[in-house]
Design a protein around this motif. Sequence first.
Motif, PDB file in Angstrom:
ATOM      1  N   GLY A  83      -0.961  48.873   3.158  1.00  0.00           N
ATOM      2  CA  GLY A  83      -0.141  47.958   3.958  1.00  0.00           C
ATOM      3  C   GLY A  83      -0.007  48.435   5.389  1.00  0.00           C
ATOM      4  O   GLY A  83      -0.970  48.846   6.030  1.00  0.00           O
ATOM      5  N   GLU A  84       1.249  48.354   5.916  1.00  0.00           N
ATOM      6  CA  GLU A  84       1.515  48.743   7.301  1.00  0.00           C
ATOM      7  C   GLU A  84       2.070  50.161   7.404  1.00  0.00           C
ATOM      8  O   GLU A  84       2.548  50.574   8.469  1.00  0.00           O
ATOM      9  N   LEU A  85       1.983  50.942   6.288  1.00  0.00           N
ATOM     10  CA  LEU A  85       2.693  52.223   6.216  1.00  0.00           C
ATOM     11  C   LEU A  85       2.008  53.356   6.968  1.00  0.00           C
ATOM     12  O   LEU A  85       2.642  54.361   7.263  1.00  0.00           O
ATOM     13  N   GLU A  86       0.707  53.246   7.295  1.00  0.00           N
ATOM     14  CA  GLU A  86      -0.012  54.358   7.900  1.00  0.00           C
ATOM     15  C   GLU A  86      -0.741  53.906   9.166  1.00  0.00           C
ATOM     16  O   GLU A  86      -1.977  53.895   9.240  1.00  0.00           O
ATOM     17  N   PRO A  87      -0.007  53.515  10.196  1.00  0.00           N
ATOM     18  CA  PRO A  87      -0.655  53.105  11.444  1.00  0.00           C
ATOM     19  C   PRO A  87      -1.294  54.294  12.151  1.00  0.00           C
ATOM     20  O   PRO A  87      -0.826  55.415  12.041  1.00  0.00           O
ATOM     21  N   VAL A  88      -2.366  53.994  12.907  1.00  0.00           N
ATOM     22  CA  VAL A  88      -3.011  55.040  13.717  1.00  0.00           C
ATOM     23  C   VAL A  88      -2.709  54.843  15.202  1.00  0.00           C
ATOM     24  O   VAL A  88      -3.089  55.681  16.025  1.00  0.00           O
ATOM     25  N   ALA A  89      -2.059  53.744  15.518  1.00  0.00           N
ATOM     26  CA  ALA A  89      -1.697  53.450  16.911  1.00  0.00           C
ATOM     27  C   ALA A  89      -0.384  52.664  16.902  1.00  0.00           C
ATOM     28  O   ALA A  89       0.117  52.256  15.845  1.00  0.00           O
ATOM     29  N   SER A  90       0.161  52.432  18.088  1.00  0.00           N
ATOM     30  CA  SER A  90       1.431  51.708  18.202  1.00  0.00           C
ATOM     31  C   SER A  90       1.241  50.231  17.872  1.00  0.00           C
ATOM     32  O   SER A  90       0.251  49.610  18.303  1.00  0.00           O
ATOM     33  N   ASN A  91       2.188  49.669  17.121  1.00  0.00           N
ATOM     34  CA  ASN A  91       2.156  48.239  16.828  1.00  0.00           C
ATOM     35  C   ASN A  91       2.834  47.406  17.906  1.00  0.00           C
ATOM     36  O   ASN A  91       3.008  46.205  17.740  1.00  0.00           O
ATOM     37  N   ASP A  92       3.205  48.035  19.032  1.00  0.00           N
ATOM     38  CA  ASP A  92       3.879  47.318  20.115  1.00  0.00           C
ATOM     39  C   ASP A  92       2.888  46.650  21.062  1.00  0.00           C
ATOM     40  O   ASP A  92       3.291  45.853  21.926  1.00  0.00           O
ATOM     41  N   ARG A  96      -2.294  47.213  17.620  1.00  0.00           N
ATOM     42  CA  ARG A  96      -2.312  46.459  16.377  1.00  0.00           C
ATOM     43  C   ARG A  96      -3.739  46.245  15.884  1.00  0.00           C
ATOM     44  O   ARG A  96      -4.017  46.265  14.681  1.00  0.00           O
ATOM     45  N   ALA A  97      -4.679  46.057  16.797  1.00  0.00           N
ATOM     46  CA  ALA A  97      -6.083  45.871  16.424  1.00  0.00           C
ATOM     47  C   ALA A  97      -6.642  47.128  15.745  1.00  0.00           C
ATOM     48  O   ALA A  97      -7.438  47.048  14.810  1.00  0.00           O
ATOM     49  N   GLN A  98      -6.221  48.287  16.223  1.00  0.00           N
ATOM     50  CA  GLN A  98      -6.685  49.538  15.587  1.00  0.00           C
ATOM     51  C   GLN A  98      -6.090  49.716  14.193  1.00  0.00           C
ATOM     52  O   GLN A  98      -6.723  50.314  13.307  1.00  0.00           O
ATOM     53  N   ASN A  99      -4.897  49.191  13.993  1.00  0.00           N
ATOM     54  CA  ASN A  99      -4.245  49.351  12.689  1.00  0.00           C
ATOM     55  C   ASN A  99      -4.800  48.396  11.643  1.00  0.00           C
ATOM     56  O   ASN A  99      -4.670  48.667  10.439  1.00  0.00           O
ATOM     57  N   ARG A 100      -5.410  47.279  12.051  1.00  0.00           N
ATOM     58  CA  ARG A 100      -6.015  46.339  11.105  1.00  0.00           C
ATOM     59  C   ARG A 100      -7.414  46.870  10.742  1.00  0.00           C
ATOM     60  O   ARG A 100      -8.389  46.600  11.444  1.00  0.00           O
ATOM     61  N   ARG A 101      -7.497  47.627   9.639  1.00  0.00           N
ATOM     62  CA  ARG A 101      -8.733  48.355   9.356  1.00  0.00           C
ATOM     63  C   ARG A 101      -8.862  48.629   7.856  1.00  0.00           C
ATOM     64  O   ARG A 101      -7.881  48.539   7.116  1.00  0.00           O
ATOM     65  N   VAL A 102     -10.101  48.984   7.471  1.00  0.00           N
ATOM     66  CA  VAL A 102     -10.377  49.522   6.141  1.00  0.00           C
ATOM     67  C   VAL A 102     -11.130  50.836   6.336  1.00  0.00           C
ATOM     68  O   VAL A 102     -12.173  50.864   7.013  1.00  0.00           O
TER      69      VAL A 102
END
Length: 328
Positions: A296-305, A310-316
Amino acid sequence: MKKIFKILPLALLISGAVQAGTENPWYVGARVGGTSFDNVDGELKGKDLDKDDWGGGLFVGYNVNSWFGLEAGYTYLGQADYLNDGFEVQGIDLVGKFTYEVLPQFDIYAKAGGFVYDADNSVTNNDESGIAPTAGVGAEYFFNDDLSARIEYQYYNQIGDTQQPGESDVHFYGLSLVYHWGAPAPMPVVEAPEPTPEPEPQPQPEIITIEAVGAILPFAFDSNKLTQEDINLLQPVVKQLQAYPDTKLYVVGHTDSRGSVEYNQKLSEERASVVAGYVAKQVGIAESRIVVQGRGELEPVASNDTEQGRAQNRRVEVFVPSFEVTKL
């Protein structure tokens, strides 16, 4: 005291029977021979005694090593006769046995220890119990590993009491037959085998570490579609899976923080499942080798602000961990 001496011979035989089924250095034997009473003192001194009689007994032993053993047994030493009565002695031997091998089948030995005696003088109707020192020497011949015969002499010092019932040294000389089981019997002399050539050294296996291989596949907002760019990024991972059939593939989906936590968890699992499905169906990797997870959204690699974060966090994330292989 007399009851103990009557029961002991039977107990020794039972003990030997119990041990006979085990691989232990035990032995059991019986001995018979002559006895002689000497240095008589006390109430017996000066009496016209018949000082010679017969004696015998039973014993068990345990060889601690090739030269030392322990023995315990019942011994009847006969009696010194006076008229129709006499001075009778019996008891329990507790001795150490020290052995020296003269020939492969012939030993000599010495014994030393104590004799728990019961001395009964039927002339004076007195009875005395105590402990006397004892020592002996002998020779033993082995017919085979299980059976041997002994000739021996044993000395018993000052048995009895000088007041009542009297006191005497006792000498025993006789023959013994001994049965061994598991005892360290003398070994025949054998020629040393010819030395065998040293084997050639075998090549030692080399352990090689295969580095981990992975890729990060970006996904559009609210999308679980796999693009051609994603497929191209997967190729090094696919080659690793095909080259090493024992490896596993880990597929972990992620989202940005927009939307509910529940929705994002489901979306991350869908994205991971799409990638895993492609690898299984299009590449032919068994599903049992693929581990699928959604974070889910629990392990971001960049800021969601920011949109960029957000583009970096949408990943597999897909990866094959490092592992070791053995190369001969």
